[in-house]
Design a protein around this motif. Structure first.
Motif, PDB file in Angstrom:
ATOM      1  N   LEU A 108       0.825  -1.203   0.000  1.00  0.00           N
ATOM      2  CA  LEU A 108       0.000   0.000   0.000  1.00  0.00           C
ATOM      3  C   LEU A 108       0.862   1.257   0.000  1.00  0.00           C
ATOM      4  N   LEU A 109       1.852   1.307   0.880  1.00  0.00           N
ATOM      5  CA  LEU A 109       2.736   2.480   0.933  1.00  0.00           C
ATOM      6  C   LEU A 109       3.529   2.649  -0.356  1.00  0.00           C
ATOM      7  N   ALA A 110       3.982   1.556  -0.955  1.00  0.00           N
ATOM      8  CA  ALA A 110       4.716   1.647  -2.225  1.00  0.00           C
ATOM      9  C   ALA A 110       3.832   2.263  -3.309  1.00  0.00           C
ATOM     10  N   ALA A 111       2.578   1.849  -3.371  1.00  0.00           N
ATOM     11  CA  ALA A 111       1.659   2.398  -4.368  1.00  0.00           C
ATOM     12  C   ALA A 111       1.391   3.879  -4.109  1.00  0.00           C
ATOM     13  N   TYR A 139       4.800   3.021   9.345  1.00  0.00           N
ATOM     14  CA  TYR A 139       5.464   4.184   8.754  1.00  0.00           C
ATOM     15  C   TYR A 139       6.969   4.175   9.046  1.00  0.00           C
ATOM     16  N   VAL A 140       7.340   3.929  10.285  1.00  0.00           N
ATOM     17  CA  VAL A 140       8.759   3.922  10.654  1.00  0.00           C
ATOM     18  C   VAL A 140       9.494   2.799   9.918  1.00  0.00           C
ATOM     19  N   LYS A 141       8.865   1.639   9.839  1.00  0.00           N
ATOM     20  CA  LYS A 141       9.473   0.501   9.131  1.00  0.00           C
ATOM     21  C   LYS A 141       9.769   0.846   7.674  1.00  0.00           C
ATOM     22  N   HIS A 142       8.966   1.727   7.090  1.00  0.00           N
ATOM     23  CA  HIS A 142       9.124   2.073   5.679  1.00  0.00           C
ATOM     24  C   HIS A 142       9.758   3.440   5.456  1.00  0.00           C
ATOM     25  N   GLY A 143      10.563   3.879   6.435  1.00  0.00           N
ATOM     26  CA  GLY A 143      11.424   5.029   6.224  1.00  0.00           C
ATOM     27  C   GLY A 143      10.879   6.383   6.638  1.00  0.00           C
TER      28      GLY A 143
END
Length: 167
Positions: A108-111, A139-143
């Protein structure tokens, strides 16, 4: 926009007012309201809370809404909207509880990051509440990193941002 995939996940643009998107936005609001009030949110409260959704700002050219499917079922959603010439804001980011810890949050975050880049953004920002620990962890896990407040309101307790790098 590219379709983003993780095992068993597919995330695609979809109008925020579609039946699947509406169901997911209502589930999102019901969950965050239930946590906030420490009791189940009523249908009337969910109706009132979703009436102010920024659906019109979550469509091109100033935004995008996406829905993720898991095993063929709509199970996640999120939106991105431009705030200015370089910043876009994430909103209504939700993964159904039964589909959490399956890679859907990352897909989802990548999209949403790709959508923000496509809109011309170079930074993503968001606000959330402290009690939404799963979202904060995602959110933190993905930067994403904590940033100073860029807005105010009763349900805004912590702010995150992330620089976007073109692919």
């Amino acid at each position: 926009m590219t379709t983003w995939q993780a095992p068993a996940w597919s995330v695609r643009p979809e109008p925020a007012g579609s039946p699947a998107a509406t169901r997911l936005r209502r589930a999102y609001y019901a969950e965050v309201a239930t946590r906030y009030w420490s009791r189940p949110a009523t249908t009337t409260e969910v109706d009132a809370g979703t009436a102010d959704d920024p659906r019109d700002r979550l469509a091109p050219p100033s935004g995008q809404f996406v829905v993720g499917t898991y095993g063929g079922e709509a199970a996640s959603c999120g939106g991105v909207r431009l705030l200015d010439g370089v910043r876009a804001e994430l909103t209504r980011v939700y993964v159904a509880p039964a589909a959490r810890r399956t890679g859907g949050g990352g897909a989802l975050l990548a999209a949403l990051e790709a959508a923000a880049l496509g809109l011309g953004a170079r930074e993503l920002v968001l606000d959330t509440r402290l009690d939404l620990v799963e979202a904060r962890g995602l959110y933190v896990k993905h930067g994403f990193r904590e940033i100073p407040a860029y807005n105010s309101g009763p349900y805004r307790e912590i702010w995150y941002g992330k620089a976007l790098l073109p692919a």
